[in-house]
Each structure stands twice: as structure tokens, then as C-alpha cells.
Design a protein around this motif. Structure first.
Motif, short mmCIF file in Angstrom:
data_model
loop_
_atom_site.label_atom_id
_atom_site.label_comp_id
_atom_site.label_asym_id
_atom_site.label_seq_id
_atom_site.Cartn_x
_atom_site.Cartn_y
_atom_site.Cartn_z
N ARG A 292 0.81 -1.22 0.00
CA ARG A 292 0.00 0.00 0.00
C ARG A 292 0.84 1.27 0.00
NH1 ARG A 292 -4.94 -1.14 4.33
NH2 ARG A 292 -5.91 -2.87 3.20
N PHE A 293 2.12 1.14 0.28
CA PHE A 293 2.99 2.32 0.38
C PHE A 293 3.58 2.66 -0.99
CE2 PHE A 293 2.48 0.96 4.63
CZ PHE A 293 2.81 2.00 5.47
N PRO A 294 3.65 3.94 -1.33
CA PRO A 294 4.26 4.31 -2.61
C PRO A 294 5.72 3.87 -2.68
CG PRO A 294 3.10 6.18 -1.61
CD PRO A 294 3.16 5.10 -0.58
N GLU A 295 6.18 3.56 -3.89
CA GLU A 295 7.58 3.22 -4.09
C GLU A 295 8.45 4.46 -3.89
OE1 GLU A 295 8.79 0.25 -4.60
OE2 GLU A 295 6.85 -0.77 -4.77
N THR A 296 9.74 4.24 -3.66
CA THR A 296 10.65 5.36 -3.41
C THR A 296 10.64 6.36 -4.56
OG1 THR A 296 12.08 3.93 -2.08
CG2 THR A 296 13.03 6.00 -2.87
N ASP A 297 10.64 5.86 -5.81
CA ASP A 297 10.60 6.76 -6.97
C ASP A 297 9.37 7.67 -6.90
OD1 ASP A 297 12.86 5.52 -7.85
OD2 ASP A 297 11.93 4.48 -9.54
N GLU A 298 8.25 7.12 -6.48
CA GLU A 298 7.02 7.90 -6.40
C GLU A 298 7.08 8.92 -5.28
OE1 GLU A 298 3.59 4.81 -7.90
OE2 GLU A 298 4.56 4.36 -5.98
N VAL A 299 7.66 8.53 -4.14
CA VAL A 299 7.76 9.46 -3.00
C VAL A 299 8.66 10.64 -3.37
CG1 VAL A 299 8.57 9.73 -0.63
CG2 VAL A 299 7.33 7.65 -1.30
N LEU A 300 9.78 10.37 -4.02
CA LEU A 300 10.68 11.45 -4.42
C LEU A 300 10.03 12.34 -5.47
CD1 LEU A 300 14.09 9.52 -4.53
CD2 LEU A 300 13.22 11.03 -2.74
N LEU A 301 9.23 11.76 -6.34
CA LEU A 301 8.49 12.55 -7.32
C LEU A 301 7.46 13.45 -6.63
CD1 LEU A 301 7.85 13.29 -10.23
CD2 LEU A 301 6.46 11.20 -10.41
N MET A 302 6.78 12.90 -5.62
CA MET A 302 5.84 13.72 -4.85
C MET A 302 6.55 14.92 -4.21
SD MET A 302 3.54 10.89 -2.82
CE MET A 302 2.75 9.52 -3.67
N LYS A 303 7.72 14.65 -3.67
CA LYS A 303 8.48 15.72 -3.03
C LYS A 303 8.79 16.84 -4.03
CE LYS A 303 12.67 16.49 -0.26
NZ LYS A 303 13.84 15.82 0.38
N TYR A 304 9.23 16.47 -5.22
CA TYR A 304 9.56 17.49 -6.21
C TYR A 304 8.31 18.21 -6.70
CZ TYR A 304 12.22 19.95 -9.68
OH TYR A 304 12.82 20.97 -10.39
N LEU A 305 7.22 17.50 -6.88
CA LEU A 305 5.97 18.13 -7.29
C LEU A 305 5.55 19.20 -6.27
CD1 LEU A 305 3.96 15.07 -8.62
CD2 LEU A 305 4.24 17.22 -9.86
N GLY A 306 5.71 18.88 -4.99
CA GLY A 306 5.36 19.85 -3.96
C GLY A 306 6.16 21.13 -4.09
N ILE A 307 7.47 20.99 -4.35
CA ILE A 307 8.34 22.16 -4.50
C ILE A 307 7.98 22.94 -5.77
CG2 ILE A 307 10.73 22.89 -4.86
CD1 ILE A 307 11.56 20.35 -3.26
N MET A 308 7.83 22.22 -6.88
CA MET A 308 7.62 22.85 -8.17
C MET A 308 6.28 23.59 -8.23
SD MET A 308 7.61 21.03 -11.93
CE MET A 308 6.04 20.22 -11.64
N ILE A 309 5.21 22.94 -7.79
CA ILE A 309 3.89 23.56 -7.83
C ILE A 309 3.84 24.76 -6.89
CG2 ILE A 309 1.45 23.19 -7.27
CD1 ILE A 309 1.77 20.32 -8.34
#
Length: 482
Positions: A292-309
């Protein structure tokens, strides 16, 4: 297409753009460099230094002994209210859920007694502070009457005449309707000018999975109530990397966050392993249902999306993971102790203090009896701490300003008597070569890539005995330059 806040991009476009920018700034090269534990699958949030794992048994004596002869620093105020409507699965701190009014009253009795003991040990009539945070737990759990009692005693025993910001953490469900508005009005009357709202998610299903008892609709209602009460600085907290959370869902939530009537927000990566006084129940879910937990690639992508948006919509990262429309909106308490290394006078169960070279943490127990027992003995309720060594001070004076804002070279030397070049030459040179640090004659700071990996960069300056992970590369003993 899902649109928020005037955005002209759909969710998939934001995601694709984030992937491209991550590639352009070199995220994968850092994941391959060896400085991230398990290529970023694990992380250690650098909140303070030395880390709490280095603290040992201690009572109040080292904190207050010869206080007047020790070097004075600006002072901040903290108080801990442990009561909560529910126990969140991600929480690693001491909380008491669904407590009766009499339990809250008893806690407030002892909390005021501890404030009096604290100021007596400091030799002052009231503790002078330049910024304040009331945390928890849920500080807005008590009734309106109890809130007024707490505010009155806090502003009696702490001197807020020079306070630049009075901030309180809150939970949306405790600020609803007439009772919620009355609490807000009372806080505003006593000088509260910033509220940090524990929203965590905009999705009701994920909120239930988190153990939260509020809904997204109640989040919006609580923000309206805050505005009605005249609170001019509203922040929210959001968590990414949570079970059942997708990249697309997180991007949509970020686009909604930037459209809200708020001054800013703090973005947290889900922390699974214990980093407070109690292991969060999230570790049970991680072991039972890892899929149920996102993969590391997805978590790091979420982090960047937060910064970029955030940056695209005028919310700038004035302090690491803290985004705001203006720099004055961020937590002054967090800024003052993390970037400016101010001292903290903390009261309440599991509260922490730092006074003139000594760290201390109050006893943390869910039934509160150990906390009460120490106060009955006439003691501030400290049971752990650390007298900082010269090495601790040197590293703390570099690590915390670097992670949160920047390191001023002259201030570092004034605080420590050392130069950064003498003490951290290899680390700074190596991390500059990796594209994580930059410097000029005055300052050293994290690059865009470095800020993205701020916690991991910060741990590179830890004492080897304090390292949270063994499988990370450290700066070579000899650095090739050129």
C-alpha cells in the motif's frame, strides 16, 4: 482535466514536467552517489542536533546550574498540550485521546506549577521570549474555558512583550462552530497571530486511514472560522508518501493547497520509524501491508511536485520544507531556533528545552503520572538531556543553519571560534563537487539540488558516532580539486 487556482496544466502534465526537471537537475546522480541510505528509500529527518538518540538520563540540575555564568542566547517559548481527538497512525509523540475535562484541568494545574518552577530556576519574574509555539498533541483540544485559562497563565509566566510571533498548532475538528470560534477569539485576544493547522490530507479516505477524525469539508470550515476570528496567518501541514496515496492524487492536492485562503504550508515526508517518544502505529501497517505504500521513486516525485507547484504559484521555500507567500509568515519559532540557534524554554510532558549549552527533554509518558510526580517533588519534569560538547556546538552551528536557510561564515566563527574551512573543508568541497552546496565569501548554502536532499546533506556533517545509517558514503579523506 483537473484545474485549481487558475492552473492551465492538467495533472499528467505537472507529473511529466516534474520528472523532466528532476532529471535535469541530477536527482538520479545523487541517488547513485552513495550518500542516500538505500538510494533514498530511507531517510532521517534532521530536526535538531545532536539527535535525540544521543541523549541520556538527566534531571533539571545541569540545565539550570550556574545559568547566569553561561553564555546567554535569545530565548523562545514552547508548551506541550498532549490531548488529541484520536491517535493518528503516523504520530510518534506522546498523546492522550478522548480525555475528559477533569483530566485536562489537572494537566493545566501541573503545567502552571511547572511554569512557576521553571521561572524560579531561571531567577526571573516572567520568562522573556521572542517567539512562541504551543504544540502537541492538539493544543486546541481543551474547551474554550480551558483555553482561556491556559492563555492567561502562559502570558502571566512568560513575558511576550518582545514576542514577534505567537503560534499555535491546531486540528480542524476542534475549531468548528461556535465553540471553535470562541477558542479562536480567545487566542486572538491573548496575542495569537499564527495557527498551524494539521490538515495532513484533502482526501477523506486517506484521513480515515491516518486515524484522523476530521474531513476535508471541516478543514475548509475551520479556515473560514479562523479568518472570521481575525487570525491573519494560517498555515497547514500536509503529508506525502502515505499508504494508498498516488502521485496524481498528491499533485491534485498541491494544486488545491495553493488555491486556499492561507499564507503557507509545511510539507512532510511520512516518517515510519520512531523519531519521538513513541513509535507510531504506521510501522505496523508498513510490515503488514507494504504494497500500500508508494515506491521510493514515487515518493521522491511527490516531493519534487510539492516544491515545483509551490514555486509556480507564489509559495516560496523560505525555510526548508516551509512554503509561504512572504518570509514573515513562516514559523518564527522554527526559524529562530533552527536557523538562528536561539534557546528554548519548554514546559509540558515531552517538551524540550535548550539553555546556554544544555539540552533537556521532559518525561514522556502517556498516563502523565511520571510528569506529575516530578512536579510534586518541586522539579521541572526533565528526565533526559545532554550537555553539548565543543564538537556538538561546532556541528550544530553549521548543520541547522545550513539545512534550514544558509550558514554565515562570520557568525559561525563568532559562535565557535573556528573557521568552516578548517573544520569542514573536505565535506564542503566534496558536496560542492556533487552540486549540493554553493558558497561565496560570506555564506554557504544548499543549491536547488541540495535543498531537495537537505536532510541527507545535513547528515554528512554529523559526528560519525551520531550517524543514523551506516550504509552512506562520507566525504573522502583526500579531495581531488580541479
Amino acid at each position: 482535466m483537473v484545474l485549481f487556482g487558475g492552473s492551465q496544466m492538467n495533472i499528467s502534465s505537472w507529473v511529466q514536467r516534474a520528472k523532466q526537471e528532476m532529471q535535469e537537475i541530477g536527482v538520479e546522480s545523487i541517488r547513485d552517489s552513495g550518500i542516500l541510505p538505500e538510494r533514498g528509500a530511507k531517510f532521517f529527518p534532521v530536526i535538531g542536533y545532536p539527535p535525540l538518540t544521543m541523549f541520556s538520563d538527566m534531571d533539571q540540575e545541569p540545565l539550570f546550574n550556574n545559568l547566569q555564568q553561561r553564555h546567554e542566547r535569545p530565548l523562545l517559548g514552547y508548551a506541550h498540550i498532549p490531548f488529541c481527538p484520536s491517535r493518528c497512525t503516523f504520530c510518534h509523540w506522546i498523546t492522550k485521546t478522548k480525555s475528559k475535562s477533569e483530566e485536562v484541568d489537572m494537566y493545566l494545574d501541573y503545567l502552571e506549577r511547572e511554569m512557576i518552577l521553571y521561572k524560579q530556576n531561571m531567577g526571573v519574574d516572567a520568562i522573556p521570549v521572542q517567539s512562541v509555539l504551543i504544540g502537541g498533541g492538539t493544543p486546541t483540544y481543551p474547551s474554550a474555558q480551558q483555553m482561556e485559562r491556559f492563555m492567561k497563565m502562559y502570558t502571566t509566566h512568560y513575558d511576550l512583550s518582545g514576542c514577534t510571533q505567537f503560534s499555535v498548532e491546531a486540528e480542524p475538528g476542534t475549531l468548528l462552530g461556535k465553540d471553535g470560534y470562541e477558542k479562536l477569539r480567545i487566542m486572538k485576544d491573548y496575542g495569537v497571530d499564527r495557527i498551524s493547522l494539521g490538515v495532513q490530507s484533502f482526501d477523506d479516505d486517506i484521513l480515515r486511514y491516518m486515524g484522523r477524525v476530521h474531513t476535508h469539508a471541516e478543514t475548509l470550515e475551520s479556515i473560514r472560522n479562523m479568518r472570521k476570528a481575525g487570525i491573519g496567518n494560517v498555515f497547514i501541514d500536509l503529508i506525502y508518501g502515505y499508504p494508498n496515496q498516488t502521485v496524481e492524487m498528491w499533485a491534485q492536492h498541491m494544486l488545491e493547497a495553493v488555491s486556499l485562503d492561507i499564507e503557507g504550508y509545511q510539507l512532510y515526508r511520512l516518517r515510519i520509524k520512531q523519531h519521538g517518544d513513541r513509535q507510531g502505529n504506521i510501522i505496523v501497517q508498513a510490515r503488514k501491508n507494504p504494497e500500500r505504500f508508494p515506491e521510493t521513486d514515487e515518493v521522491l516525485l511527490m516531493k519534487y511536485l510539492g516544491i515545483m507547484i509551490s514555486e509556480e504559484h507564489g509559495f516560496h521555500e523560505y525555510q526548508t520544507r516551509c512554503f509561504a507567500k512572504k518570509p514573515e509568515y513562516i514559523s518564527h519559532y522554527l526559524r529562530d531556533w533552527a536557523a538562528d540557534l536561539a534557546d528554548v524554554a519548554g514546559v509540558g510532558v515531552s517538551a524540550w528545552s535548550t539553555l546556554r549549552g544544555v539540552f533537556a527533554i521532559n518525561v514522556g509518558d502517556a498516563n502523565l503520572q511520571n510528569y506529575y510526580n516530578l512536579i510534586d517533588q518541586g522539579k521541572v519534569a526533565i528526565n533526559r538531556g545532554k550537555m553539548r560538547t565543543k564538537d556538538d556546538e561546532l556541528r550544530r552551528s553549521f548543520i541547522l543553519p545550513l539545512k534550514n536557510m544558509k550558514v554565515n561564515k562570520q557568525q559561525f566563527t563568532e559562535r565557535t571560534g573556528e573557521t568552516i574551512n578548517n573544520f569542514f573543508h573536505n565535506e564542503v568541497t566534496w558536496l560542492k563537487q556533487l552540486g549540493l552546496l554553493a558558497e561565496n565569501d560570506q555564506d554557504i548554502w544548499l543549491t536547488k539540488l541540495g535543498k531537495y536532499f537537505a536532510d541527507e546533506v545535513a547528515t554528512q556533517f554529523f559526528n560519525p558516532d551520531y550517524m543514523p545509517f551506516e550504509d552512506v558514503m562520507r566525504a573522502p579523506a583526500q579531495i581531488a580539486v580541479g
